[in-house]
Design a protein around this motif. Structure first.
Motif, PDB file in Angstrom:
ATOM      1  N   SER A 146      36.327  35.480  39.852  1.00 52.09           N
ATOM      2  CA  SER A 146      36.111  36.904  39.229  1.00 52.09           C
ATOM      3  C   SER A 146      37.770  37.216  38.894  1.00 52.09           C
ATOM      4  O   SER A 146      38.590  36.383  38.509  1.00 52.09           O
ATOM      5  N   ALA A 163      40.768  38.033  40.557  1.00 51.64           N
ATOM      6  CA  ALA A 163      41.580  37.329  41.143  1.00 51.64           C
ATOM      7  C   ALA A 163      41.851  36.025  40.838  1.00 51.64           C
ATOM      8  O   ALA A 163      42.819  35.609  40.403  1.00 51.64           O
ATOM      9  N   ALA A 168      30.777  31.507  42.567  1.00 48.25           N
ATOM     10  CA  ALA A 168      29.140  31.586  43.092  1.00 48.25           C
ATOM     11  C   ALA A 168      28.317  32.034  42.093  1.00 48.25           C
ATOM     12  O   ALA A 168      27.284  31.715  41.989  1.00 48.25           O
ATOM     13  N   GLU A 169      28.924  32.816  41.392  1.00 46.60           N
ATOM     14  CA  GLU A 169      28.129  33.521  40.201  1.00 46.60           C
ATOM     15  C   GLU A 169      28.096  32.746  39.068  1.00 46.60           C
ATOM     16  O   GLU A 169      29.040  31.996  38.844  1.00 46.60           O
ATOM     17  N   ARG A 226      34.587  44.372  37.067  1.00 45.18           N
ATOM     18  CA  ARG A 226      33.761  45.171  37.915  1.00 45.18           C
ATOM     19  C   ARG A 226      33.724  46.565  37.646  1.00 45.18           C
ATOM     20  O   ARG A 226      32.834  47.477  37.770  1.00 45.18           O
ATOM     21  N   SER A 228      30.305  50.403  37.331  1.00 47.13           N
ATOM     22  CA  SER A 228      29.793  51.885  37.834  1.00 47.13           C
ATOM     23  C   SER A 228      30.338  53.141  36.852  1.00 47.13           C
ATOM     24  O   SER A 228      30.065  54.189  37.153  1.00 47.13           O
ATOM     25  N   LYS A 229      30.706  52.658  35.724  1.00 43.75           N
ATOM     26  CA  LYS A 229      31.209  53.470  34.670  1.00 43.75           C
ATOM     27  C   LYS A 229      30.695  53.421  33.193  1.00 43.75           C
ATOM     28  O   LYS A 229      29.314  53.499  33.072  1.00 43.75           O
ATOM     29  N   ALA A 253      31.463  27.808  47.369  1.00 44.35           N
ATOM     30  CA  ALA A 253      32.275  27.069  48.573  1.00 44.35           C
ATOM     31  C   ALA A 253      31.457  27.378  49.663  1.00 44.35           C
ATOM     32  O   ALA A 253      31.292  28.281  50.106  1.00 44.35           O
ATOM     33  N   GLY A 274      37.033  37.548  47.375  1.00 38.25           N
ATOM     34  CA  GLY A 274      36.725  39.059  47.076  1.00 38.25           C
ATOM     35  C   GLY A 274      35.966  39.600  48.249  1.00 38.25           C
ATOM     36  O   GLY A 274      36.109  39.524  49.352  1.00 38.25           O
ATOM     37  N   ALA A 275      34.956  40.282  47.759  1.00 40.25           N
ATOM     38  CA  ALA A 275      34.087  41.244  48.877  1.00 40.25           C
ATOM     39  C   ALA A 275      32.704  41.313  48.366  1.00 40.25           C
ATOM     40  O   ALA A 275      32.492  41.224  47.170  1.00 40.25           O
ATOM     41  N   ARG A 296      27.525  45.800  43.485  1.00 40.31           N
ATOM     42  CA  ARG A 296      28.669  44.743  43.281  1.00 40.31           C
ATOM     43  C   ARG A 296      28.756  43.980  42.084  1.00 40.31           C
ATOM     44  O   ARG A 296      29.913  43.687  41.816  1.00 40.31           O
ATOM     45  N   ASP A 298      40.743  41.095  47.032  1.00 37.77           N
ATOM     46  CA  ASP A 298      39.933  42.106  47.907  1.00 37.77           C
ATOM     47  C   ASP A 298      39.564  41.012  49.265  1.00 37.77           C
ATOM     48  O   ASP A 298      39.277  41.816  50.251  1.00 37.77           O
ATOM     49  N   HIS A 302      41.224  47.073  45.122  1.00 38.52           N
ATOM     50  CA  HIS A 302      41.768  47.548  43.922  1.00 38.52           C
ATOM     51  C   HIS A 302      42.006  46.882  42.904  1.00 38.52           C
ATOM     52  O   HIS A 302      42.477  45.581  43.174  1.00 38.52           O
ATOM     53  N   TRP A 303      41.514  46.949  41.738  1.00 35.58           N
ATOM     54  CA  TRP A 303      41.913  46.097  40.622  1.00 35.58           C
ATOM     55  C   TRP A 303      43.124  45.666  40.285  1.00 35.58           C
ATOM     56  O   TRP A 303      43.362  44.420  40.227  1.00 35.58           O
ATOM     57  N   SER A 354      44.378  43.282  43.043  1.00 39.33           N
ATOM     58  CA  SER A 354      44.027  41.897  42.746  1.00 39.33           C
ATOM     59  C   SER A 354      44.570  41.116  41.513  1.00 39.33           C
ATOM     60  O   SER A 354      44.912  39.905  41.588  1.00 39.33           O
ATOM     61  N   TRP A 366      42.518  53.886  40.046  1.00 38.81           N
ATOM     62  CA  TRP A 366      42.108  54.978  39.282  1.00 38.81           C
ATOM     63  C   TRP A 366      40.639  55.025  39.588  1.00 38.81           C
ATOM     64  O   TRP A 366      40.002  54.009  40.105  1.00 38.81           O
TER      65      TRP A 366
HETATM   66  C1  FAD Z   1      31.346  49.019  40.843  1.00 41.21           C
HETATM   67  C2  FAD Z   1      32.867  48.890  41.275  1.00 41.21           C
HETATM   68  C3  FAD Z   1      33.724  49.545  40.449  1.00 41.21           C
HETATM   69  C4  FAD Z   1      35.155  49.371  40.798  1.00 41.21           C
HETATM   70  N1  FAD Z   1      35.736  50.235  40.182  1.00 41.21           N
HETATM   71  C5  FAD Z   1      37.385  50.189  40.249  1.00 41.21           C
HETATM   72  C6  FAD Z   1      37.975  51.061  39.860  1.00 41.21           C
HETATM   73  O1  FAD Z   1      37.780  52.016  39.162  1.00 41.21           O
HETATM   74  N2  FAD Z   1      39.438  51.138  40.010  1.00 41.21           N
HETATM   75  C7  FAD Z   1      39.773  49.895  40.706  1.00 41.21           C
HETATM   76  O2  FAD Z   1      41.037  49.885  41.052  1.00 41.21           O
HETATM   77  N3  FAD Z   1      38.969  49.231  41.412  1.00 41.21           N
HETATM   78  C8  FAD Z   1      37.657  49.399  41.217  1.00 41.21           C
HETATM   79  N4  FAD Z   1      36.902  48.110  41.838  1.00 41.21           N
HETATM   80  C9  FAD Z   1      37.495  47.037  42.769  1.00 41.21           C
HETATM   81  C10 FAD Z   1      38.004  46.062  41.828  1.00 41.21           C
HETATM   82  O3  FAD Z   1      36.839  45.379  40.882  1.00 41.21           O
HETATM   83  C11 FAD Z   1      38.120  44.953  42.819  1.00 41.21           C
HETATM   84  O4  FAD Z   1      39.286  45.231  43.560  1.00 41.21           O
HETATM   85  C12 FAD Z   1      38.285  43.485  42.067  1.00 41.21           C
HETATM   86  O5  FAD Z   1      36.867  43.052  41.489  1.00 41.21           O
HETATM   87  C13 FAD Z   1      38.627  42.449  43.032  1.00 41.21           C
HETATM   88  O6  FAD Z   1      38.710  41.428  42.573  1.00 41.21           O
HETATM   89  P1  FAD Z   1      38.578  39.966  43.479  1.00 41.21           P
HETATM   90  O7  FAD Z   1      38.356  38.812  42.302  1.00 41.21           O
HETATM   91  O8  FAD Z   1      39.269  40.110  44.339  1.00 41.21           O
HETATM   92  O9  FAD Z   1      37.263  40.233  44.212  1.00 41.21           O
HETATM   93  P2  FAD Z   1      35.668  40.131  43.481  1.00 41.21           P
HETATM   94  O10 FAD Z   1      35.683  40.824  42.322  1.00 41.21           O
HETATM   95  O11 FAD Z   1      34.934  40.650  44.604  1.00 41.21           O
HETATM   96  O12 FAD Z   1      35.226  38.584  43.129  1.00 41.21           O
HETATM   97  C14 FAD Z   1      35.106  37.682  44.011  1.00 41.21           C
HETATM   98  C15 FAD Z   1      34.148  36.349  43.593  1.00 41.21           C
HETATM   99  O13 FAD Z   1      34.203  35.417  44.442  1.00 41.21           O
HETATM  100  C16 FAD Z   1      33.012  34.721  44.291  1.00 41.21           C
HETATM  101  N5  FAD Z   1      32.542  34.239  45.632  1.00 41.21           N
HETATM  102  C17 FAD Z   1      32.562  35.031  46.945  1.00 41.21           C
HETATM  103  N6  FAD Z   1      32.134  34.177  47.792  1.00 41.21           N
HETATM  104  C18 FAD Z   1      32.338  32.780  47.333  1.00 41.21           C
HETATM  105  C19 FAD Z   1      32.258  31.514  47.780  1.00 41.21           C
HETATM  106  N7  FAD Z   1      32.006  31.000  48.981  1.00 41.21           N
HETATM  107  N8  FAD Z   1      32.346  30.397  46.747  1.00 41.21           N
HETATM  108  C20 FAD Z   1      32.852  30.914  45.287  1.00 41.21           C
HETATM  109  N9  FAD Z   1      32.863  31.939  44.955  1.00 41.21           N
HETATM  110  C21 FAD Z   1      32.589  33.116  45.772  1.00 41.21           C
HETATM  111  C22 FAD Z   1      32.228  36.214  44.059  1.00 41.21           C
HETATM  112  O14 FAD Z   1      30.799  35.570  43.633  1.00 41.21           O
HETATM  113  C23 FAD Z   1      32.868  37.079  43.109  1.00 41.21           C
HETATM  114  O15 FAD Z   1      32.452  36.673  41.816  1.00 41.21           O
HETATM  115  C24 FAD Z   1      35.679  48.524  41.436  1.00 41.21           C
HETATM  116  C25 FAD Z   1      34.414  47.413  42.246  1.00 41.21           C
HETATM  117  C26 FAD Z   1      33.218  47.627  42.137  1.00 41.21           C
HETATM  118  C27 FAD Z   1      32.309  46.835  42.731  1.00 41.21           C
END
Ligand code: FAD
Length: 412
Positions: free
Chosen positions: A16, A18, A40-41, A48, A52-53, A89, A117-118, A135, A283, A299-300, A303, A329
């Motif tokens: 995703s 990060a 995984a997806e 993301r 929600s927007k 994984a 992530g989360a 999510r 996350d 937060h976006w 990451s 934001w």
């Molecule tokens: C609806 C929504 C609205 C948001 N709005 C805001 C906002 O307005 N401002 C802001 O700052 N932040 C916002 N965020 C938060 C922001 O989107 C997250 O901080 C960001 O997506 C984190 O990125 P990430 O890559 O760390 O994790 P994630 O986006 O959670 O991605 C993790 C990825 O890892 C994959 N994964 C998990 N486990 C495994 C595994 N075992 N093997 C392989 N893949 C795996 C998941 O399927 C996922 O695709 C929002 C989040 C959501 C859900």
């Protein structure tokens, strides 16, 4: 072996924000060795915040959805990745440097980046149907389909995501009630000075609020749900959307020996504690924040920043400690809420501007020792940018507030 011409195999788990940004930054910084990106997806990586927007109230055309991808398939091709989407994984062995996948494959790495992530914190209430959480893109599709019915919705959780969903539901014509056990649910993020205004905003836009009241149970089925509250009252709804926080994606790391405690615990260079060739970012990472201690930011910007930081650490052997921009934001109806830095609940705050009179406001936070540590603005991006600069320069909260006051004087 470092820098240009580095042939180490970097494996990134989590495709995703990060994870994708790590791969992109590694290539941009000249990493020429193999990169495997595991997600995984099955979807191509997407952003993301729009879930929600904008996307929730969109037409859901292919063109609209594609607009929220983090990279096109052509851009991913150009990165020359071993891209494995739709496969999780399931295990990690740091001794043999091997990741096991759900399809039975295993992948060896020289450097591992954990970016899993989360997930939405699972709902403790389980009616037969009609309860949704947000999510993923497919969650957003399912919620949009329910909102299109224009039937009553109860949103459980008055944080940023819950209230953004509530705003979208109202825009789409649904009667909405938001429930949260905290009287002013945004207080934790924006502080008490403006949390009440956000509650008022929701009410002014037509959301009913039951704040200060918890949910005891949700029963029934889609179209006929009963939400039981801890004051004995009940709400009826067609759909319940539960947004009560998130849990880090660490289940696959159980037994790996990594330190897991509400996330993968890292050192200041974002390396898993005690393991030099494994990083955790985004996350899922719990890292030593200078003001907040061991901290898992969700937060976006964090990451994205951590992806850039870790790519530099790998591709350029940069030996630095991660320092966060702490920028967040949220869109609440037509209000733009921004935060920079952090808020110390034991600290103090200075308010600048008058939200009711001017439609904008800033709050500057100091920590318990009196050091300026953060700011919140509503509908005032200029003040946010100014505060951000002054915070980095080490100004006091009072000095920052004075400078922001000048903005109001100049604008008058
Ligand atoms: C609806 C929504 C609205 C948001 N709005 C805001 C906002 O307005 N401002 C802001 O700052 N932040 C916002 N965020 C938060 C922001 O989107 C997250 O901080 C960001 O997506 C984190 O990125 P990430 O890559 O760390 O994790 P994630 O986006 O959670 O991605 C993790 C990825 O890892 C994959 N994964 C998990 N486990 C495994 C595994 N075992 N093997 C392989 N893949 C795996 C998941 O399927 C996922 O695709 C929002 C989040 C959501 C859900």
């Amino acid at each position: 072996m470092t820098g240009l011409g580095d042939s180490r195999h970097v494996v990134v788990v989590g495709a995703s924000l990060a994870g994708t940004r790590t791969a992109q930054n590694l290539r941009a910084l000249g990493h020429t060795g193999p990169i495997t990106l595991i997600g995984a997806e099955a979807e191509l990586p997407y952003d993301r915040p729009p879930l929600s927007k904008d996307l929730l109230v969109s037409d859901w055309s292919d063109e609209t959805v594609e607009g929220f991808r983090l990279a096109t398939s052509a851009e991913l091709d150009d990165l020359n990745l071993d891209l494995r989407l739709g496969v999780a994984a399931t295990a990690l062995d740091p001794d043999t440097r091997q990741v096991t996948l759900a399809d039975g494959a295993s992948v060896d790495y020289d450097v591992l980046v954990i970016a899993t992530g989360a997930a939405a914190r699972p709902s403790p209430w389980r009616p037969a149907s009609g309860l949704l959480q947000l999510r993923t893109l497919s969650d957003a599709r399912a919620i949009a389909a329910r909102l299109a019915l224009r039937e009553p919705v109860v949103v459980v959780g008055g944080g940023f995501i819950g209230t953004e969903i509530a705003a979208a539901a109202i825009k789409l014509g649904c009667p909405v009630t938001v429930v949260d056990p905290v009287a002013e649910p945004m207080t934790r993020i924006v502080g008490p000075e403006v949390a009440g205004s956000l509650v008022d905003l929701h009410r002014a836009n037509g959301a009913a609020t039951r704040f200060g009241v918890g949910v005891v149970d949700i029963r029934g089925e889609a179209g006929a749900l009963t939400v039981v509250l801890d004051d004995g009252s009940e709400l009826t709804a067609s759909t319940a959307i539960v947004g009560i926080g998130s849990v880090p994606g660490t289940a696959w790391l159980e037994g790996s020996g990594l330190t897991l405690d509400n996330g993968v615990v890292t050192d200041a260079r974002l390396r898993a504690i005690g393991v030099d060739d494994i990083y955790a970012i985004g996350d899922v990472a719990r890292w030593p924040h200078p003001g907040l201690g061991a901290h898992r930011a969700e937060h976006w910007t964090n990451s994205s920043d951590q992806a850039r930081f870790v790519a530099a650490a790998i591709a350029q052997d940069a030996v630095l400690e991660y320092s966060s921009t702490d920028y967040v934001w949220s869109d609440q109806y037509d209000w733009k809420v921004h935060t920079v830095g952090w808020r110390d609940p034991q600290g103090s705050s200075v308010l600048v501007g008058d939200l009711a009179a001017d439609g904008r406001v800033a709050v500057v936070h100091a920590d318990a020792d009196g050091n300026a540590c953060g700011a919140v603005t509503i509908n005032w991006v200029r003040a946010l940018n100014q505060a951000r600069r002054l915070l980095m320069a080490g100004d006091t909260a009072e000095a920052i507030a004075e400078q922001l006051e000048q903005l109001t004087v100049r604008a008058a």
